[in-house]
Design a protein around this motif. Structure first.
Motif, PDB file in Angstrom:
ATOM      1  N   ASN A   8       0.841  -1.191   0.000  1.00  0.00           N
ATOM      2  CA  ASN A   8       0.000   0.000   0.000  1.00  0.00           C
ATOM      3  C   ASN A   8       0.874   1.239   0.000  1.00  0.00           C
ATOM      4  N   TYR A 413      -6.812   0.417 -14.046  1.00  0.00           N
ATOM      5  CA  TYR A 413      -7.899   0.960 -13.239  1.00  0.00           C
ATOM      6  C   TYR A 413      -8.838   1.761 -14.123  1.00  0.00           C
ATOM      7  N   SER A 443      -8.668  -3.668  -4.375  1.00  0.00           N
ATOM      8  CA  SER A 443      -9.444  -2.774  -3.512  1.00  0.00           C
ATOM      9  C   SER A 443      -9.084  -1.312  -3.709  1.00  0.00           C
ATOM     10  N   SER A 444      -7.957  -1.024  -4.377  1.00  0.00           N
ATOM     11  CA  SER A 444      -7.567   0.355  -4.652  1.00  0.00           C
ATOM     12  C   SER A 444      -6.740   0.379  -5.929  1.00  0.00           C
ATOM     13  N   SER A 445      -6.494   1.574  -6.440  1.00  0.00           N
ATOM     14  CA  SER A 445      -5.848   1.688  -7.748  1.00  0.00           C
ATOM     15  C   SER A 445      -4.396   1.231  -7.693  1.00  0.00           C
ATOM     16  N   THR A 460      -0.223  -0.513  -4.474  1.00  0.00           N
ATOM     17  CA  THR A 460      -1.495   0.171  -4.666  1.00  0.00           C
ATOM     18  C   THR A 460      -1.525   1.480  -3.900  1.00  0.00           C
ATOM     19  N   THR A 463      -6.422   2.619   0.312  1.00  0.00           N
ATOM     20  CA  THR A 463      -7.767   2.057   0.147  1.00  0.00           C
ATOM     21  C   THR A 463      -8.797   3.030   0.663  1.00  0.00           C
TER      22      THR A 463
END
Length: 463
Positions: A8, A413, A443-445, A460, A463
């Motif tokens: 992340n 995305y 769950s996120s780009s 990523t 989130t």
């Protein structure tokens, strides 16, 4: 089975730095492997791997920023440029300057990169420096690089040691710096609607603002300093543009002495002899006679395509036309510039991977292209697919692509379908026709990815 590990980017700065180191090393190794392919160093049917935003000429070599790739061409015969080598990067090549076998690359959000180009077939990254803002322009006056970094403003970097460049200082400007130029102890920053700034840089540790030229109603794209004058390319709101010539004998009190207004927006410019060569967007290339600073006049024009950036050497203009590619234009007779050759481009190439006789490309709008290079003089698109379609147009952004073994991996995305973010896996039993084998919703780009053995590591956003 492919396992997925997240990094992340919004939470782990250390993980981000580790990933960046890995990506830089991977790019370096990939560039060498690609440059040393069995086919030699020839133009791939004169196709650039991305939009042409920047170009720079030195001797018989032309350095082109094509999307996120720096390419080097031999232009001994400008009618048939030969690709010598290329360096894939993770940010868009916004600007490039070459001095003494070193390329200084404005690499957007990835900062400034210094590369050794002494062997054009084996370009090597020497250093990468993260800077405040998004790096989109660079000017070199040794031992400093003067950088336009949008919201970061005017940034000064010590490049005494190209292996270890160091941030010296930066000055934030209104609306952000688009381009910079410097001469002696004077620097200027073109700032769109924010105007044109002049700075005293005699003390690089503490640049001092001398003046701000009020440019109300105009968008200042680019300015170059020559002697007691600054030449400013601008766009008018809502239409048109032109070239202003500003007397800077006293940079604390600059004043306009000449102004050429046209129906075209003026973007970037390059000065050569008694002429200013201007990338004029939909107007292509416009050549302005600047012999008399108080009376600039149009000497000639080439209106055959889009002009986003321009560089001039030996009576040839190298016009970067974004998705229209690179055009080499003869300006031996400024009154009648002639197109010599066009080096086309793919539209908005985001990332590229070569495997065997094929090049795999992920694009914006989000999608995949596969190019068969078995016949290097006539490449063939064997596969072309977009992922998202809505409201009559393709959407989304392909963020990264890689090949490992017999599989192709893509992260992308989209701002539709609830902001869907994907990790896609394709089989390459037939390398010309990838076979979709699965999609994993993220769950996120995604920001980047690597595949090692049976594990996919995906960086990523928050989130």
């Amino acid at each position: 089975m492919i396992k997925i590990a997240y990094i992340n980017m919004g939470e782990s700065v250390r993980a981000q730095r580790i990933l960046c180191v890995c990506l830089i090393l991977f790019v370096f190794l990939t560039s060498i492997a690609y440059a040393q392919n069995d086919y030699g160093f020839r133009v791939l049917s004169r196709v650039l791997p991305g939009e042409a935003h920047a170009s720079f000429e030195a001797g018989n070599l032309c350095y082109v920023g094509a999307g996120n790739v720096l390419q080097v061409y031999d232009i001994t015969n400008p009618a048939a440029p030969v690709l010598l080598g290329q360096l894939p990067l993770k940010g868009q090549v916004e600007d490039v300057v070459v001095i003494d076998n070193l390329a200084y690359i404005a690499n957007g959000v990835k900062g400034m990169i210094i590369a050794d180009i002494s062997a054009p077939t084996q370009i090597q990254i020497l250093s990468q420096l993260a800077l405040p803002g998004e790096v989109i322009g660079v000017t070199i006056i040794a031992p400093y690089a003067y950088v336009a970094a949008l919201d970061g403003g005017l940034v000064i970097v010590d490049i005494t040691n190209p292996l270890l460049p160091a941030l010296v200082s930066f000055v934030v400007v209104n609306q952000g710096a688009i381009t910079v130029d410097a001469s002696g102890s004077l620097a200027c920053a073109s700032c769109g609607y924010g105007g044109l700034y002049f700075f005293d840089i005699s003390n690089p540790n503490s640049p001092t603002q001398l003046s701000l030229v009020d440019t109300t109603g105009t968008w200042v794209y680019d300015t170059q300093i020559r002697g007691n004058y600054a030449y400013m390319a601008y766009a008018l709101d809502p239409d048109g543009g032109g070239l202003k010539i500003i007397n800077i004998a006293n940079p604390s009190a600059p004043h306009v002495v000449g102004n050429l207004i046209t129906s075209y927006s003026f973007d970037r410019l390059d000065l050569n002899g008694n002429y200013a060569y201007i990338a004029a967007e939909d107007g292509g290339l416009i050549i302005v006679n600047i012999t008399s600073p108080s009376n600039p006049t149009t000497a000639g024009a080439w209106h055959g395509g889009y002009g986003g950036n321009v560089s001039v050497l030996n009576n040839r203009a190298y016009l970067a036309g974004v998705e229209q590619g690179l055009r080499i234009i003869s300006a031996t007779n400024p009154a009648s510039p002639q197109l010599m050759i066009t080096v086309p481009t793919f539209s908005a190439c985001q990332d590229v991977e070569k495997a065997g006789n094929y090049v795999y490309i992920v694009e914006k709008p989000s999608g995949i292209k596969v190019i068969n290079l078995q016949n290097m003089s006539a490449p063939v698109t064997s596969y072309n697919r977009q992922f998202y379609y809505q409201n009559g147009a393709y959407q989304g952004v392909g963020e990264g692509i890689s090949v490992a073994g017999n599989h192709l991996y893509v992260v992308d995305y989209s701002d539709i379908n609830g902001g869907q973010n994907d990790f896609r896996v394709y089989g390459l039993t037939n390398p010309a026709q990838p076979d979709s084998q699965g999609i994993y919703i993220l769950s996120s780009s995604p920001r980047g990815h690597k595949v090692r053995a049976d594990i996919a590591y995906i960086a990523t956003g928050p989130t």
